[in-house]
Design an enzyme around this catalytic site. Structure first.
Site, short mmCIF file in Angstrom:
data_model
loop_
_atom_site.label_atom_id
_atom_site.label_comp_id
_atom_site.label_asym_id
_atom_site.label_seq_id
_atom_site.Cartn_x
_atom_site.Cartn_y
_atom_site.Cartn_z
CB THR A 100 -1.00 0.25 1.30
OG1 THR A 100 -0.78 -0.15 2.31
CG2 THR A 100 -2.49 -0.56 1.04
CB THR A 101 3.91 2.37 2.05
OG1 THR A 101 2.91 1.89 3.57
CG2 THR A 101 4.18 4.04 2.42
CG ASP A 390 -1.08 -6.67 5.95
OD1 ASP A 390 -2.34 -6.44 5.83
OD2 ASP A 390 0.01 -5.19 6.14
#
Length: 549
Positions: A100-101, A390
């Site tokens: 995501t980052t 995750d």
């Protein structure tokens, strides 16, 4: 907004008073600034040495994390372009569970690079066309440098890489082994269904005390101490209604004039409650899970009958038990039948730390798995849960696709170099956008180095040099201990191919969407109900990332 009408000086009012409008370069640069602000807010969390953010919400609850999507969900983002970038993180999370980052930082850098092009009078449509070509080529390059990931050894490396930098206290090896076991147990036709995995947290111990149970774990204990602690060959009934006398829907009064009538009334009430337990016994149930309350008298009768009972279960827990044991959720106690019961080998109450939990093992559905997370504080357990969730999803993606790429900035540098070569073959103004895309890819290794305290310029130069030499150049990423370029496949730093492809595609898509906007018309906002809560009115509220134009 006013417009002229023929030769008269009478203005024509087109937009409502108070509407704000920005257009052309002003609108584009405003949008780009807001998107870059979102990317900057998570940039320092990228990589194994990334820092954490402490988020405090409006009621004072604290979240400590470096998970990009968690941070962006918690921040109250106001600017419409910034919201688009937050959506990128949410999509990346739902598709892959990780990266995501990376996706957000890449989107921010693409927009930063396009700023220079817009300043040089390159039309946004030309830039978006170039970005589309670059994204397609980048996916092709990523596919070419991927390697197979069928073995459990590689999957453990994938899990460990996904958890590196999260607050798992150096227990990546133990947890990655556990995660691969969990993923393999719930795997069905090459797909990992997260709905079969239930995660429970119990404070106490350390992260390494986290363990897996083949079955369902409920954070509940028996409602009565005289109930059996262990029930073998369990027949499980699930009730979504209360096991109590229902209160009348309307206000009613009962007038009782003599003791005999009182006794008859109480006996009737008691008889109704006893009938519930008799019905449960008659269908053969020896374990009852109730979503609502259970009357004291019902508890007493069930204890006498040797029935194990838990009350006030969450809806999600009820559904998990139903899926694992084959039981049906029953809304009316008198309607239950033997066919509604679920089965399990053992239902028992076990001590976990200082409290008791209910364990259902030997379930009808062998893919029902629970993970009990232990940790010193709630904040640590929450972050371990995020890291494990995750990692399980990333391992699932690797199992489904069967392809991984090297980590630590290796694929980004390779894609950047290949795009630079590709740009000259395209020609036209689009090559400027493809070059910008290639340069933007360098932001990932640059930021990883920056967050580790390594000189970013040196790091990127070393990586480029390593990638331009030898057959295995595409696997060379940044070793954050030495600052050197190292073969990341040998260093066991690998990520699923899909994580990288999704990050590149979604970053390119959101950059293109923001670049194509040349006019922002914002309606006047209604005044807040509580003026003190609005920061623009001098109140104590906290503004979101990037204000409106």
């Amino acid at each position: 907004m006013y417009g002229g009408s023929g030769n008269s000086n009478q203005p024509i009012i087109v937009l409502k008073e108070g509407t704000e409008r920005s257009k052309d370069k002003e609108a584009q640069f405003n949008n780009i600034s807001a998107a870059k602000a979102v990317a900057d807010s998570v940039r320092s969390t990228l990589g194994p040495k990334g820092m954490d953010k402490m988020l405090v919400d409006s009621i004072g609850d604290v979240t400590v994390t470096n998970d990009g999507v968690t941070i962006l969900k918690e921040i109250d983002v106001q600017h419409p372009a910034a919201k688009m970038v937050v959506e990128v993180a949410k999509t990346q999370d739902s598709e892959c569970g990780d990266g995501t980052t990376t996706a957000v930082v890449l989107a921010g850098e693409l927009l930063k690079q396009s700023e220079t092009l817009i300043d040089s009078n390159v039309h946004p449509t030309v830039i978006t066309n170039g970005f589309k070509l670059a994204a397609t080529k980048a996916v092709e390059v990523l596919n070419n440098i991927s390697v197979d990931s069928n073995s459990d050894e590689i999957l453990k490396k994938v899990a460990a890489t996904a958890m590196t930098g999260k607050s798992v206290s150096g227990e990546e090896e133990y947890l990655s082994d556990l995660i691969v076991k969990v993923a393999r147990l719930v795997e069905d036709d090459g797909k990992v269904d997260m709905s079969n995995i239930k995660i429970e947290k119990k404070a106490g111990g350390v992260t390494k005390d986290t363990y897996m149970v083949e079955g369902i774990v409920l954070d509940k204990q028996r409602v009565h101490p005289r109930m059996p602690k262990i029930v073998k060959d369990a027949k499980i009934a699930l009730f979504t209604t209360q096991m109590e006398n229902k209160k009348p829907e309307v206000d009613a009064q009962i007038s009782i004039t003599d003791p005999e009538s009182m006794q008859a009334f109480l006996s009737q009430e008691e008889g109704t409650l006893k009938a519930m337990v008799d019905k449960v016994k008659s269908v053969g149930a020896n374990v009852v899970f109730c979503q609502k309350g259970v009357d004291d008298l019902v508890q007493h009768y069930m204890a006498k009958a040797g029935i194990y009972c838990c009350r006030r279960l969450k809806q999600s827990d009820m559904e998990a038990v139903a899926k694992a044991t084959g039981a049906s959720l029953v809304g009316e106690i008198t309607e239950i039948q033997a066919s509604d019961l679920g089965t399990a080998e053992i239902v028992e109450e076990r001590e976990v730390g200082t409290e008791s939990m209910t364990f259902i093992t030997g379930c009808k559905n062998p893919k029902a798995i629970s993970v009990v997370i232990r940790g010193g504080t709630d904040h640590i357990m929450d972050e371990v849960e995020r890291a494990m969730t995750d990692a399980i999803r990333v391992v699932g993606v690797a199992i489904e696709d069967g392809k991984v790429v090297a980590g630590a900035g290796a694929p980004e540098i390779e894609v950047g170099l290949r795009l630079s070569q590709y740009a000259s073959s395209v020609g036209g103004r689009e090559q400027l956008a493809i070059d910008a895309f290639a340069k933007a890819m360098e932001i990932i290794p640059w930021t990883i180095a920056e967050n580790a305290g390594i000189d970013s310029i040196d790091a990127v130069i070393k990586l480029k040099s390593a990638h331009q030499k030898g057959e295995k150049g595409a696997y060379f990423g940044l070793d954050l201990e030495t600052g050197e370029a190292v073969d990341m496949i040998q260093k066991n730093v690998v990520e699923p191919l899909r994580v990288k492809i999704q990050a590149v595609n979604s970053a390119a898509e959101v950059a293109n969407m923001i670049l194509r906007v040349d006019d922002v018309i914002a309606s006047r906002r209604a005044p807040p109900m509580n003026p003190s809560a609005d920061p623009s009115l001098g109140g104590p509220g906290m503004s979101g990332v990037g204000g409106m134009m």
